[in-house]
Design a protein around this motif. Structure first.
Motif, mmCIF file in Angstrom:
data_model
loop_
_atom_site.group_PDB
_atom_site.id
_atom_site.type_symbol
_atom_site.label_atom_id
_atom_site.label_comp_id
_atom_site.label_asym_id
_atom_site.label_seq_id
_atom_site.Cartn_x
_atom_site.Cartn_y
_atom_site.Cartn_z
ATOM 1 N N VAL A 161 23.914 3.916 4.525
ATOM 2 C CA VAL A 161 24.243 4.362 3.144
ATOM 3 C C VAL A 161 24.282 3.242 1.991
ATOM 4 C CG1 VAL A 161 25.997 5.414 1.515
ATOM 5 C CG2 VAL A 161 25.986 6.103 4.046
ATOM 6 N N ARG B 258 24.350 2.775 -2.184
ATOM 7 C CA ARG B 258 24.809 3.164 -3.529
ATOM 8 C C ARG B 258 24.119 2.386 -4.763
ATOM 9 N NH1 ARG B 258 28.518 3.935 0.005
ATOM 10 N NH2 ARG B 258 30.047 5.594 0.083
ATOM 11 N N ARG B 259 23.737 3.100 -5.726
ATOM 12 C CA ARG B 259 22.993 2.458 -6.923
ATOM 13 C C ARG B 259 23.511 3.112 -8.145
ATOM 14 N NH1 ARG B 259 21.818 -0.605 -3.561
ATOM 15 N NH2 ARG B 259 19.906 -1.804 -2.898
ATOM 16 N N THR B 260 23.839 2.252 -9.179
ATOM 17 C CA THR B 260 24.247 2.845 -10.427
ATOM 18 C C THR B 260 23.088 2.605 -11.611
ATOM 19 O OG1 THR B 260 25.287 0.783 -10.996
ATOM 20 C CG2 THR B 260 26.649 2.707 -9.984
ATOM 21 N N THR C 144 25.377 11.873 -9.159
ATOM 22 C CA THR C 144 26.490 12.005 -9.841
ATOM 23 C C THR C 144 26.626 11.440 -11.178
ATOM 24 O OG1 THR C 144 27.781 12.083 -7.785
ATOM 25 C CG2 THR C 144 29.221 12.089 -9.515
ATOM 26 N N GLU D 298 28.052 9.784 -14.218
ATOM 27 C CA GLU D 298 29.385 8.941 -14.488
ATOM 28 C C GLU D 298 29.324 8.808 -15.770
ATOM 29 O OE1 GLU D 298 31.426 8.430 -12.011
ATOM 30 O OE2 GLU D 298 30.147 8.829 -10.430
ATOM 31 N N THR E 249 25.221 7.836 -10.715
ATOM 32 C CA THR E 249 25.246 6.932 -9.544
ATOM 33 C C THR E 249 24.507 7.744 -8.363
ATOM 34 O OG1 THR E 249 27.696 6.062 -10.029
ATOM 35 C CG2 THR E 249 27.140 6.411 -7.711
ATOM 36 N N VAL F 63 23.938 7.965 -4.282
ATOM 37 C CA VAL F 63 24.265 7.609 -2.963
ATOM 38 C C VAL F 63 23.059 8.086 -2.047
ATOM 39 C CG1 VAL F 63 25.885 8.010 -1.066
ATOM 40 C CG2 VAL F 63 26.782 7.926 -3.569
ATOM 41 N N GLU G 184 21.387 8.152 1.579
ATOM 42 C CA GLU G 184 21.672 8.080 2.852
ATOM 43 C C GLU G 184 20.382 8.361 3.828
ATOM 44 O OE1 GLU G 184 25.572 10.247 3.590
ATOM 45 O OE2 GLU G 184 25.032 11.154 1.875
#
Length: 157
Positions: free
Chosen positions: A20, A22-24, A104, A106, A111, A113, A115
Motif C-alpha cells: 500500500v 499513499r500520495r497526496t 479521496t 481532501e 489523497t 491510496v 494497493e
C-alpha cells in the motif's frame, strides 16, 4: 535525491501480500483521476492503452515508463477492468497484478491510496516490487505537477 514515501507491506491470511502506498496532491480529484485513466495522460508517467475501459471490459496497455535502451516499447498486455467508479476508485488486473487506486477529496487536494495484491508464490519478494511502484507513483506525482520525471537510479533495489 529523495524518493517518495515507502510502501507498506502486509501478509494476508490467504498467503497473499498487499503493498500500500499513499500520495497526496494539491490538485483537484478530477485532475488526478484523469492522469490515472486517460490514455494520453497515463502515457506521461506509466503507459498508454487502446480500447474503452469499463467495468467487465479490457484494454491493451503498453508500458512506456520502462522503454528499453534501444527505445523500444514492450508488447501490450491485457488489462481487465474489475471496478471503475469515477473519480474515486479503479481496480484492475493484468497478468498476476491486482491493482487498486482509491482517490479521496481532501481540503486543499486529493489523497491517493494505491494497493497491489501480490499472489502467494510470486517470484519476486515485496522488497523488490516496492521500489518499482514507488518510482512509478513519484512519476505520477511529477506528471500531475508538470515536473520532469525522476530517474530510476535512486529507486533501484
Amino acid at each position: 535525491m529523495t524518493t517518495g514515501p515507502l510502501g507498506e507491506a502486509s501478509t494476508n491470511d490467504d498467503g497473499t501480500s498487499t503493498l500500500v502506498f499513499r500520495r497526496t496532491f494539491p490538485d483537484p480529484i478530477e485532475d488526478v483521476w484523469a492522469t490515472l485513466t486517460e490514455s494520453d495522460r497515463l502515457a506521461r508517467w506509466y503507459g498508454h492503452y487502446q480500447g474503452t475501459g469499463k467495468p467487465g471490459g479490457t484494454v491493451e496497455l503498453t508500458i512506456t515508463g520502462e522503454v528499453d535502451a534501444g527505445g523500444e516499447e514492450g508488447d501490450p498486455v491485457t488489462v481487465s477492468i474489475l471496478e471503475c467508479a469515477p473519480p474515486h476508485r479503479l481496480v484492475v488486473e493484468m497478468d498476476a497484478w491486482h491493482l487498486a487506486a482509491t482517490l479521496t477529496e481532501e481540503p486543499g487536494g486529493t489523497t491517493l491510496v494505491f494497493e497491489q495484491r501480490i499472489p502467494a508464490g510470486f517470484p519476486y519478494p515485496v522488497s523488490e516490487v516496492e521500489p518499482g511502484w514507488r518510482w512509478y507513483l513519484d512519476r505520477l506525482v511529477a506528471a500531475v505537477a508538470g515536473r520532469p520525471m525522476p530517474a530510476w537510479g535512486p529507486y533501484a533495489p
